[in-house]
Every structure is written in structure tokens, then in C-alpha cells.
Design a protein around this motif. Structure first.
Motif, PDB file in Angstrom:
ATOM      1  N   GLU A 160      45.993  43.825  46.001  1.00 56.78           N
ATOM      2  CA  GLU A 160      45.263  45.177  46.506  1.00 56.78           C
ATOM      3  C   GLU A 160      44.191  44.758  47.617  1.00 56.78           C
ATOM      4  OE1 GLU A 160      43.216  44.003  42.555  1.00 56.78           O
ATOM      5  OE2 GLU A 160      45.206  44.156  43.445  1.00 56.78           O
ATOM      6  N   ASP A 161      43.763  45.849  48.539  1.00 61.13           N
ATOM      7  CA  ASP A 161      42.824  45.741  49.300  1.00 61.13           C
ATOM      8  C   ASP A 161      41.539  45.223  48.521  1.00 61.13           C
ATOM      9  OD1 ASP A 161      44.748  46.579  51.252  1.00 61.13           O
ATOM     10  OD2 ASP A 161      43.889  48.650  51.434  1.00 61.13           O
ATOM     11  N   GLY A 162      40.933  44.398  49.292  1.00 60.14           N
ATOM     12  CA  GLY A 162      39.571  43.911  48.555  1.00 60.14           C
ATOM     13  C   GLY A 162      39.801  42.881  47.428  1.00 60.14           C
ATOM     14  N   TYR A 163      40.867  42.400  47.149  1.00 64.35           N
ATOM     15  CA  TYR A 163      40.973  41.456  46.035  1.00 64.35           C
ATOM     16  C   TYR A 163      40.419  40.234  46.511  1.00 64.35           C
ATOM     17  CZ  TYR A 163      43.299  38.302  42.861  1.00 64.35           C
ATOM     18  OH  TYR A 163      43.412  37.412  41.720  1.00 64.35           O
ATOM     19  N   VAL A 164      39.905  39.365  45.732  1.00 61.19           N
ATOM     20  CA  VAL A 164      39.607  37.992  46.058  1.00 61.19           C
ATOM     21  C   VAL A 164      40.361  36.813  45.567  1.00 61.19           C
ATOM     22  CG1 VAL A 164      37.837  36.408  46.271  1.00 61.19           C
ATOM     23  CG2 VAL A 164      37.070  38.723  46.417  1.00 61.19           C
ATOM     24  N   VAL A 165      41.297  36.152  46.358  1.00 65.39           N
ATOM     25  CA  VAL A 165      42.103  35.239  45.894  1.00 65.39           C
ATOM     26  C   VAL A 165      41.578  33.947  45.255  1.00 65.39           C
ATOM     27  CG1 VAL A 165      44.059  33.761  46.683  1.00 65.39           C
ATOM     28  CG2 VAL A 165      43.910  36.170  47.696  1.00 65.39           C
ATOM     29  N   THR A 166      41.957  33.503  44.186  1.00 63.80           N
ATOM     30  CA  THR A 166      41.428  32.224  43.567  1.00 63.80           C
ATOM     31  C   THR A 166      42.391  31.178  43.685  1.00 63.80           C
ATOM     32  OG1 THR A 166      42.660  32.740  41.551  1.00 63.80           O
ATOM     33  CG2 THR A 166      40.644  34.123  41.615  1.00 63.80           C
ATOM     34  N   ALA A 167      41.652  29.958  43.363  1.00 60.22           N
ATOM     35  CA  ALA A 167      42.648  28.803  43.285  1.00 60.22           C
ATOM     36  C   ALA A 167      43.891  28.861  42.294  1.00 60.22           C
ATOM     37  CB  ALA A 167      41.735  27.718  42.893  1.00 60.22           C
ATOM     38  N   ALA A 168      43.925  29.430  41.217  1.00 62.36           N
ATOM     39  CA  ALA A 168      44.816  29.614  40.428  1.00 62.36           C
ATOM     40  C   ALA A 168      46.185  30.410  41.390  1.00 62.36           C
ATOM     41  CB  ALA A 168      44.560  30.274  39.080  1.00 62.36           C
ATOM     42  N   ASP A 169      45.439  31.477  42.054  1.00 64.54           N
ATOM     43  CA  ASP A 169      46.636  32.173  42.702  1.00 64.54           C
ATOM     44  C   ASP A 169      47.104  31.600  43.810  1.00 64.54           C
ATOM     45  OD1 ASP A 169      45.637  34.431  41.522  1.00 64.54           O
ATOM     46  OD2 ASP A 169      44.062  35.046  43.086  1.00 64.54           O
ATOM     47  N   VAL A 170      46.488  30.468  44.481  1.00 58.95           N
ATOM     48  CA  VAL A 170      46.990  29.636  45.458  1.00 58.95           C
ATOM     49  C   VAL A 170      47.887  28.739  45.121  1.00 58.95           C
ATOM     50  CG1 VAL A 170      46.561  28.086  47.225  1.00 58.95           C
ATOM     51  CG2 VAL A 170      44.992  29.863  47.165  1.00 58.95           C
ATOM     52  N   GLU A 171      47.565  27.876  43.768  1.00 58.45           N
ATOM     53  CA  GLU A 171      48.500  27.173  43.026  1.00 58.45           C
ATOM     54  C   GLU A 171      49.587  27.688  42.557  1.00 58.45           C
ATOM     55  OE1 GLU A 171      47.355  23.201  40.382  1.00 58.45           O
ATOM     56  OE2 GLU A 171      46.618  25.311  39.481  1.00 58.45           O
ATOM     57  N   ALA A 172      49.574  29.063  41.971  1.00 60.52           N
ATOM     58  CA  ALA A 172      50.789  29.777  41.617  1.00 60.52           C
ATOM     59  C   ALA A 172      51.803  29.925  42.639  1.00 60.52           C
ATOM     60  CB  ALA A 172      50.452  30.953  40.862  1.00 60.52           C
ATOM     61  N   GLU A 173      51.302  30.309  44.128  1.00 60.98           N
ATOM     62  CA  GLU A 173      51.889  30.769  45.060  1.00 60.98           C
ATOM     63  C   GLU A 173      52.714  29.572  45.562  1.00 60.98           C
ATOM     64  OE1 GLU A 173      53.738  32.872  48.342  1.00 60.98           O
ATOM     65  OE2 GLU A 173      53.490  33.059  46.245  1.00 60.98           O
ATOM     66  N   TYR A 201      35.817  31.746  47.763  1.00 64.89           N
ATOM     67  CA  TYR A 201      35.426  30.254  47.854  1.00 64.89           C
ATOM     68  C   TYR A 201      36.344  29.360  47.018  1.00 64.89           C
ATOM     69  CZ  TYR A 201      32.405  26.174  47.328  1.00 64.89           C
ATOM     70  OH  TYR A 201      31.968  24.823  47.257  1.00 64.89           O
ATOM     71  N   GLU A 202      36.595  29.508  46.098  1.00 69.32           N
ATOM     72  CA  GLU A 202      37.389  28.488  45.173  1.00 69.32           C
ATOM     73  C   GLU A 202      38.735  28.328  45.930  1.00 69.32           C
ATOM     74  OE1 GLU A 202      39.347  30.396  41.369  1.00 69.32           O
ATOM     75  OE2 GLU A 202      37.442  29.835  40.816  1.00 69.32           O
ATOM     76  N   ALA A 203      39.239  29.316  46.226  1.00 67.73           N
ATOM     77  CA  ALA A 203      40.884  29.323  46.879  1.00 67.73           C
ATOM     78  C   ALA A 203      40.787  28.555  48.151  1.00 67.73           C
ATOM     79  CB  ALA A 203      41.261  30.622  47.160  1.00 67.73           C
ATOM     80  N   THR A 204      39.664  28.725  48.843  1.00 66.25           N
ATOM     81  CA  THR A 204      39.494  27.910  50.161  1.00 66.25           C
ATOM     82  C   THR A 204      39.283  26.406  50.020  1.00 66.25           C
ATOM     83  OG1 THR A 204      38.583  30.243  51.099  1.00 66.25           O
ATOM     84  CG2 THR A 204      38.186  27.981  52.176  1.00 66.25           C
ATOM     85  N   MET A 205      38.325  26.214  48.938  1.00 60.93           N
ATOM     86  CA  MET A 205      37.982  24.801  48.629  1.00 60.93           C
ATOM     87  C   MET A 205      39.355  24.325  47.974  1.00 60.93           C
ATOM     88  SD  MET A 205      35.146  23.765  49.469  1.00 60.93           S
ATOM     89  CE  MET A 205      35.076  22.320  48.652  1.00 60.93           C
ATOM     90  N   GLU A 212      40.162  20.719  50.016  1.00 62.82           N
ATOM     91  CA  GLU A 212      40.324  19.490  49.007  1.00 62.82           C
ATOM     92  C   GLU A 212      41.505  18.776  49.245  1.00 62.82           C
ATOM     93  OE1 GLU A 212      38.961  21.148  45.332  1.00 62.82           O
ATOM     94  OE2 GLU A 212      37.072  21.075  45.782  1.00 62.82           O
ATOM     95  N   ARG A 213      42.495  19.334  49.514  1.00 62.72           N
ATOM     96  CA  ARG A 213      43.906  18.782  49.773  1.00 62.72           C
ATOM     97  C   ARG A 213      44.141  18.414  51.303  1.00 62.72           C
ATOM     98  NH1 ARG A 213      42.995  21.308  45.606  1.00 62.72           N
ATOM     99  NH2 ARG A 213      44.238  20.619  43.508  1.00 62.72           N
ATOM    100  N   GLY A 214      43.170  18.374  51.957  1.00 66.96           N
ATOM    101  CA  GLY A 214      43.262  17.973  53.394  1.00 66.96           C
ATOM    102  C   GLY A 214      43.603  18.985  54.514  1.00 66.96           C
ATOM    103  N   VAL A 215      43.718  20.229  53.820  1.00 61.92           N
ATOM    104  CA  VAL A 215      43.932  21.121  54.929  1.00 61.92           C
ATOM    105  C   VAL A 215      42.519  21.479  55.748  1.00 61.92           C
ATOM    106  CG1 VAL A 215      44.335  23.752  55.300  1.00 61.92           C
ATOM    107  CG2 VAL A 215      45.689  22.599  53.616  1.00 61.92           C
ATOM    108  N   ARG A 216      42.743  21.684  57.108  1.00 62.24           N
ATOM    109  CA  ARG A 216      41.543  21.615  57.956  1.00 62.24           C
ATOM    110  C   ARG A 216      41.717  23.232  58.774  1.00 62.24           C
ATOM    111  NH1 ARG A 216      39.981  19.249  54.679  1.00 62.24           N
ATOM    112  NH2 ARG A 216      38.612  17.119  54.538  1.00 62.24           N
TER     113      ARG A 216
END
Length: 275
Positions: A116-129, A167-171, A175-179
């Protein structure tokens, strides 16, 4: 498959609500008839009738913020320093200092349109995707985030649409080398209207611009106001997004494109092509 290009950039144009009111571009168009006096001023004695069809040139005058249109943010935009987490805090690089190799790399698309609009994506969300699409990140891959804002471009609610990267999703990516990353939303972070409500309730300033501020710890760039991400598969393409070379600037405009060409991909990789 022949080489195919997908335009990932929005237009620079007048009167489209792609930015808050003070930040939008202003383009004044001068057509071939209006410019005749300009061109004759360079050549004493030249008359309008001497010009082919009595026409001069077409030019445009533009008042433009570096963050208007599809653009690439430099680490300097987020903070004055970067790379604190890498053990060597240093001055943040400006757009003219961004390594060119960051701007032409294999792309990966994360589909977050369901948030939804305004949701803040987490590191777990990135890992799951990443697990869902079966992709393991490699250093310097360009990660594009497809949000619900992509289909709202040009509408009054565009700036307030889409999820944001925390922050944690971005990190997790850095941390895996994405720039270099990107989004089809107005900002890499959640829309300000939602963050403002959270701040009003908590007075926690760390919630403000948290995805951008990850650049303090590891310097990175991101693209904002991308377009057509819905057309891309999860991977199997390159992204080209070289920014305009503006000395000392916090961002630069870019014509971002996705390139489908098997010759660019590692041996054995297969591109699904645009949809």
C-alpha cells in the motif's frame, strides 16, 4: 533475440504533477518563426526572406531542478559524508564523480506493487522477493523497485503514491555490493505525507528520509521517477542510466533505458524480454 530497448524515463514537460509545485520544470518553447530575429542578429544584413522558407531555428529555455524528471541522485544529495559503515567516512561524491561503471550494469526488478501507499519496505521483504524471482544479487547490479506509483504518473496523487525503501532494506542491497538502485515513485523513501504522520505521532526523526540516509553508511546512487517498470521481467536485461555531468551537483538528469541483448548477459543467462 535482436537488441531491444525499453524507455524507463518520464518526459520533462510543463504542467504535469510529477513534483510538488515549487519543483516542477518550466519549459518555454521558441519555434522557427519566433526565432527569426535571433538568427538574423548574428548575420548583419540577413533578412527573413533570405532564410529557407523564412524559418529560423527551434530552441527551448528551461528552468529546471536537478531532481526534476527521471534523474540519478548522487550520495551528496543525502548527506555531506558517506561510507561510515565501511570504516572510512569520507566526503560524499557529487554527480560528476559517480563511477561510470555503476551506471551500466545488469538489472534486477523487484515487484512491490502490492504494498500500500506509504508502506516502508524491509530487508525481509527484499529477501523474500529475491527468493520469489530466484535471483541472487551480484555486486554492482542495478536494482529497480516497481511500486504502485508507476501507474499514477501524471495524476494528482502521484507524489503521494507507492511504497518506499526503508533504511534496512536499502542497507540489505548495499551490503551485497549494489551501488545503484531505482524506483518509479517520486522518492526512494515512502511519500512524505505518510512519514509526516509517523513523525507527528513519534517525534522519531530517524524515520525521515531513512532510505536516502543509508548513503551515510555506504555511498550509493538511486534513480527516481522511472517509468515502464511493469514491462520488465525480474532480470535478464541491462540498465543504462548515465547522468548529465553537472559539476558539484547532487543529481543529474538521465535517459534511463533497459537493454535486452543476449550478448551483454553472462554465458548461459537467458533474457525473457520485455512484456
Amino acid at each position: 533475440m535482436p537488441r531491444t530497448f525499453v524507455d524507463l524515463s518520464i518526459y520533462l514537460e510543463n504542467d504535469v504533477p510529477a513534483d510538488p509545485p515549487p519543483f516542477g520544470p518550466r519549459i518555454d518553447y521558441v519555434n522557427h518563426a519566433q526565432s527569426v530575429e535571433q538568427i538574423t542578429s548574428f548575420f548583419p544584413g540577413l533578412q527573413e526572406s533570405d532564410l529557407p522558407d523564412g524559418e529560423g531555428w527551434a530552441i527551448e529555455w528551461i528552468r529546471l531542478c536537478t531532481h526534476a524528471g527521471t534523474h540519478l541522485d548522487a550520495p551528496y544529495h543525502y548527506h555531506s559524508t558517506m561510507n561510515k559503515a565501511l570504516g572510512g567516512q569520507e566526503p560524499a561524491i557529487t554527480i560528476d564523480e559517480v563511477p561510470l561503471e555503476w551506471c551500466f550494469q545488469p538489472g534486477v526488478k523487484l515487484d512491490f506493487r502490492h504494498y500500500e501507499d506509504g508502506y516502508v519496505v524491509t530487508a525481509a521483504d527484499v529477501e523474500a522477493e529475491l527468493a520469489r524471482i530466484g535471483h541472487r544479487l551480484a555486486p554492482l547490479e542495478i536494482v529497480l523497485v516497481n511500486t504502485s506509483a508507476g501507474t499514477r504518473y501524471g495524476q494528482a496523487d502521484y507524489v503521494a503514491s507507492g511504497c518506499g525503501m526503508g533504511y534496512e532494506a536499502t542497507m540489505y542491497l548495499l551490503e551485497r555490493g549494489v551501488r545503484l538502485t531505482g524506483t518509479d515513485a517520486w522518492s526512494w523513501d515512502a511519500p512524505f505525507v505518510y512519514t509526516a504522520k509517523k513523525y507527528a505521532a513519534t517525534h522519531d526523526a530517524s524515520l525521515i528520509w531513512e532510505g536516502h540516509k543509508a548513503g551515510r553508511d555506504i555511498g550509493y546512487c538511486h534513480l527516481e521517477k522511472l517509468h515502464n517498470l511493469e514491462c520488465l521481467p525480474p532480470d535478464g536485461f541491462y540498465v543504462s542510466c548515465f547522468p548529465h555531468k553537472i559539476r558539484g551537483a547532487s543529481a543529474g538528469w538521465t535517459r534511463a533505458v533497459a537493454i535486452f541483448d543476449a550478448g551483454l548477459l553472462p554465458t548461459g543467462a537467458v533474457s525473457a524480454g520485455p512484456t
